[in-house]
Design a protein around this motif. Structure first.
Motif, PDB file in Angstrom:
ATOM      1  N   ARG A 219       0.824  -1.213   0.000  1.00 26.13           N
ATOM      2  CA  ARG A 219       0.000   0.000   0.000  1.00 26.13           C
ATOM      3  C   ARG A 219       0.858   1.264   0.000  1.00 26.13           C
ATOM      4  NH1 ARG A 219      -5.215  -0.820   0.542  1.00 26.13           N
ATOM      5  NH2 ARG A 219      -5.982  -2.860   1.224  1.00 26.13           N
ATOM      6  N   ASN A 221       3.681   1.747  -1.353  1.00 25.66           N
ATOM      7  CA  ASN A 221       4.329   1.965  -2.644  1.00 25.66           C
ATOM      8  C   ASN A 221       3.352   2.043  -3.815  1.00 25.66           C
ATOM      9  OD1 ASN A 221       7.405   1.873  -2.214  1.00 25.66           O
ATOM     10  ND2 ASN A 221       6.698   0.083  -1.069  1.00 25.66           N
ATOM     11  N   TRP A 222       2.056   1.873  -3.533  1.00 34.38           N
ATOM     12  CA  TRP A 222       1.044   1.888  -4.587  1.00 34.38           C
ATOM     13  C   TRP A 222       1.109   3.203  -5.355  1.00 34.38           C
ATOM     14  CZ3 TRP A 222      -1.931  -2.555  -4.926  1.00 34.38           C
ATOM     15  CH2 TRP A 222      -2.949  -2.556  -5.882  1.00 34.38           C
ATOM     16  N   ILE A 223       1.091   3.146  -6.651  1.00 28.67           N
ATOM     17  CA  ILE A 223       1.222   4.350  -7.465  1.00 28.67           C
ATOM     18  C   ILE A 223      -0.025   5.219  -7.349  1.00 28.67           C
ATOM     19  CG2 ILE A 223       1.356   5.199  -9.848  1.00 28.67           C
ATOM     20  CD1 ILE A 223       3.339   3.000 -10.426  1.00 28.67           C
ATOM     21  N   GLN A 224       0.196   6.476  -7.013  1.00 30.97           N
ATOM     22  CA  GLN A 224      -0.902   7.415  -6.834  1.00 30.97           C
ATOM     23  C   GLN A 224      -1.690   7.563  -8.127  1.00 30.97           C
ATOM     24  OE1 GLN A 224       0.403  11.204  -5.358  1.00 30.97           O
ATOM     25  NE2 GLN A 224      -1.655  11.930  -4.908  1.00 30.97           N
ATOM     26  N   GLY A 225      -2.989   7.524  -7.990  1.00 31.75           N
ATOM     27  CA  GLY A 225      -3.856   7.652  -9.156  1.00 31.75           C
ATOM     28  C   GLY A 225      -4.397   6.332  -9.655  1.00 31.75           C
ATOM     29  N   ARG A 226      -3.744   5.232  -9.284  1.00 29.45           N
ATOM     30  CA  ARG A 226      -4.271   3.916  -9.642  1.00 29.45           C
ATOM     31  C   ARG A 226      -5.236   3.448  -8.563  1.00 29.45           C
ATOM     32  NH1 ARG A 226       1.114   0.524 -11.647  1.00 29.45           N
ATOM     33  NH2 ARG A 226       1.651   1.887 -13.400  1.00 29.45           N
ATOM     34  N   GLY A 259       6.605   0.978  -7.088  1.00 29.46           N
ATOM     35  CA  GLY A 259       5.158   0.942  -7.214  1.00 29.46           C
ATOM     36  C   GLY A 259       4.640   0.023  -8.297  1.00 29.46           C
ATOM     37  N   GLN A 314      -6.424  -3.446 -12.391  1.00 27.58           N
ATOM     38  CA  GLN A 314      -6.885  -2.088 -12.136  1.00 27.58           C
ATOM     39  C   GLN A 314      -8.412  -1.987 -12.221  1.00 27.58           C
ATOM     40  OE1 GLN A 314      -4.613   1.382 -13.398  1.00 27.58           O
ATOM     41  NE2 GLN A 314      -3.216   0.034 -14.473  1.00 27.58           N
TER      42      GLN A 314
END
Length: 541
Positions: A219, A221-226, A259, A314
Motif C-alpha cells: 500500500r 508503494n502503490w502508485i498514486q492515481g491507480r 510501485g 486495475q
C-alpha cells in the motif's frame, strides 16, 4: 555467545535466485554462506510453491510447434507491453539481455541439469490490442517449479565439495557490515535460539525477494492515481517485506519502480493458510462472466483473462467493493478452472501423465469438487435464484437480486439466439480468438449459453485482488552489482532476482509478458556469479 562465520560469498535469501548464485559460486571453488529466514523444509522460497511457467525465446519446443520466435520479436513485445520509458536505461538493458540469453542461459542450462518442459507452449498476455505476446512463448516446467527448486537444491549440495557451503536456516539478517563504504558482511539472529551471528564475506549477494509479502509496503508503494482496493490477499512470501531493501538504501543503494507490481485479479483465501492473510490465486475461466457486487456484468468492455493482467487488476481494484463474482456453470468449470502454483497442479507436479491427459480431455471434476469442499468462496446451485441467495449469504449483504442476476445471464445468452450468427460480445470474440491456438482450445470451452441444457449446475466464485511479485527493486547493472545514486557499483554488493526487480531495478516495466520471473531469477543470479568469479566482487582478496 556470538557466532562468527567467514566465507568468500554471503548469499542473503534462500529462494531460487539465491540458490542458483550459490551453485555457480560453489562450482567455481568459492566458499559460500547462504542465510535464509525460513525453515529447512521451506528452502526455496516462493519458487517452491510456484507453477513453473517461463517466458523463453526461440526454444526447441517453439520450433517443434513451428513458432518462429527471435530475440528481436520478443524485445519488441517486451518494451511495448511493459511501456518502458526511454530513460529506463538499465531495465531496457536487462530486457535485452533476457531475450537474448533465455534460451542458452535458462532453457539449455535447465535441460542439461536434468529438467524438462511440457511439450506445448502456451499463449498468455496477448494484450488487449494484440500489444503483448505476439506469439506463444510460455513454457511450463514438467514437475512445476517445485521440481525445479528441489533440483537446484540438489545441485547446490552436489557442488559442495570439501564442506565449502554453510546454510543457516531460520536466521534473520538485521544489518549489513561495511568498512569505508565497502560491504564486508552482515549480522543475523537465530530466530530459534536468539544467538547473534556475524558473517564476514568478500562479497554479499542480496536475494531476499520483493516487497509484496508485506501488505503495508504494498500500500505504501502503490502508485498514486491507480485504484487500490480496500482489502487484498497476500500471495507473496511473507518474509519478502522490503526491510532489507530499505536497509541497503540507507547505505546508498537506489530502489526504483517500487510501485510497479505484478498482482493477480482473482484470489481467494487459502483453504489451508500458511500465514495470516494467505491467498490462493485462481487462473480465471475465460468463459466466466465477471460481475460486480450486485451481480451485474462489469463493463462496458467485459473482463476476460489471458490478455492484460495489469489492466484487469486495475479494473477489479476500481470496483465499488473489494470483491467481484465469477459466474459460470459446471461445463465451464471442469474444462477451464485452474489454480496457480504447484500445490493444486499435482498431475504436472508429480509427473502423472495419464491422469493429466484424462483431466484435460474429459474435465477436471476432481479440482472443482475439491474447491467446492474446501473453500466457502466457491458456490454452486441448480438455479440462479438459489445461487443469488448463497452469494448474499457469503457476502453478508442483500446486494445480489435474483432478478438482476437472471437478467445478466439472459443478456449474455441472447448472443446465441441464432447459434453463432448473432455473436456481438467482446468476451466471446476473445474466446474464439484464443481457441485458434491448440493448447488454449484444449482448455477453453466453445462459447455457449450459460443456461444451456445439461451445462449446470451454476457456480459463483467470490474473488479479490491478490499480491504476488514486485516488478521494481534495487538498481543493478548487467553484472548484478548494486548501484549507488551516481550509478557507480557499490563494492562487494550484488542483488539478484525479485529483489533487483529481476534486473536493473525493474526490467519488466509496468507489465510482464508473464513467466519472466523464474528466468529472471536464474539470469541475474548467473550473471552475478560470473562477475564474482571473474573478480569484480573480490577486489579485496
Amino acid at each position: 555467545m556470538q557466532k562468527a562465520i567467514q566465507s568468500d560469498v554471503l548469499v542473503i535469501g534462500g529462494g531460487l535466485a539465491g540458490i542458483v548464485t550459490a551453485i555457480e559460486c560453489l562450482r567455481a571453488g568459492k566458499t559460500v554462506t547462504l542465510v535464509d529466514r525460513d525453515t529447512p523444509e521451506r528452502l526455496g522460497g516462493l519458487a517452491l510453491w510456484a507453477f513453473g511457467g517461463m517466458a523463453l525465446v526461440d526454444t526447441p519446443v517453439q520450433r517443434r510447434m513451428k513458432i518462429k520466435d527471435s530475440a528481436e520479436i520478443a524485445l519488441r513485445d517486451w518494451l511495448r507491453f511493459g511501456e518502458l520509458a526511454e530513460d529506463d536505461v538499465l531495465p531496457r538493458q536487462w530486457a535485452s539481455y533476457y531475450v537474448e540469453h533465455s534460451r542458452v542461459q535458462v532453457y539449455d542450462w535447465l535441460t542439461e541439469s536434468g529438467l524438462s518442459f511440457m511439450p506445448a507452449v502456451n499463449w498468455v498476455e496477448r494484450g488487449m490490442q494484440g500489444n503483448g505476446n505476439t506469439l506463444p512463448r510460455y513454457h511450463v516446467v514438467w514437475g512445476t517449479s517445485q521440481r525445479l527448486t528441489r533440483r537446484m537444491i540438489e545441485l547446490m549440495r552436489q557442488a559442495d565439495t570439501g564442506n565449502r557451503l554453510t546454510v543457516l536456516h531460520d536466521h534473520e539478517v538485521t544489518e549489513l557490515e561495511s568498512t569505508n563504504g565497502v560491504t564486508v558482511g552482515a549480522n543475523a539472529i537465530n530466530r530459534a535460539t536468539g544467538q547473534h551471528v556475524q558473517m564476514a564475506a568478500q562479497t554479499v549477494v542480496l536475494a531476499m525477494g520483493g516487497i509484496n509479502g508485506s501488505l503495508e509496503q504494498t500500500r505504501a508503494n502503490w502508485i498514486q492515481g491507480r485504484p487500490m482496493p480496500a482489502s487484498m490477499l497476500n500471495g507473496a512470501h511473507p518474509y519478502a517485506n522490503g526491510k532489507l531493501h530499505h536497509l541497503v538504501a540507507g547505505l546508498g543503494a537506489q530502489i526504483t519502480h517500487a510501485g510497479e507490481m505484478w498482482n493477480y485479479a482473482a484470489g481467494v483465501p487459502h483453504p489451508k493458510p500458511h500465514f495470516e492473510g494467505h491467498g490462493l490465486s485462481i487462473i480465471p475461466c475465460k468463459s466466466a462472466l465477471w460481475l460486480n457486487h450486485r451481480g451485474e456484468r462489469i463493463g462496458p468492455e467485459p473482463l476476460v483473462v489471458g490478455f492484460d493482467t495489469h489492466t484487469l487488476c486495475q479494473r477489479v481494484a476500481a470496483q465499488e467493493k473489494p470483491y467481484v463474482w465469477h459466474l459460470l456453470n459446471w461445463r465451464i468449470a471442469i474444462k477451464e478452472l485452474a489454480l496457480s502454483g504447484a500445490e493444486h497442479n499435482q498431475r504436472i507436479r508429480d509427473h502423472q501423465t495419464l491422469m493429466f491427459l484424462k483431466e484435460t480431455l474429459f474435465g477436471n471434476h476432481r479440482l472443482v469438487k475439491q474447491m467446492l469442499c474446501e473453500s466457502r468462496h466457491f458456490l454452486v446451485d441448480d438455479t440462479l435464484a438459489g445461487l443469488a441467495a448463497k452469494m448474499n449469504a457469503l457476502a453478508g449483504t442483500h446486494d445480489v437480486r435474483a432478478d438482476v442476476l437472471q437478467k445478466t445471464v439472459d443478456a449474455f445468452d441472447a448472443n446465441f439466439a441464432l447459434g453463432d450468427k448473432l455473436y456481438n460480445d467482446e468476451q466471446i470474440r476473445r474466446i474464439e480468438h484464443a481457441r485458434h491456438w491448440g493448447p488454449d482450445k484444449m482448455r477453453t470451452c466453445k462459447p455457449a449459453p450459460l443456461q444451456a441444457r445439461g451445462a449446470g449446475p451454476f457456480m459463483a466464485i467470490q474473488t479479490q485482488l491478490i499480491t504476488r511479485k514486485s516488478l521494481g527493486g534495487l538498481q543493478t547493472d548487467l553484472q548484478s552489482r548494486v548501484l549507488d545514486a551516481g550509478g557507480q557499483a557499490m563494492e562487494g554488493l550484488y542483488c539478484v532476482g525479485e529483489a533487483a526487480g529481476f534486473g536493473g531495478g525493474g526490467a519488466c516495466g509496468k507489465r510482464s509478458l508473464e513467466g519472466t520471473f523464474l528466468p529472471g531469477c536464474i539470469l541475474t543470479a548467473r550473471s552475478a556469479a560470473r562477475s564474482i568469479v571473474a573478480g569484480s566482487g573480490l577486489s579485496r582478496a
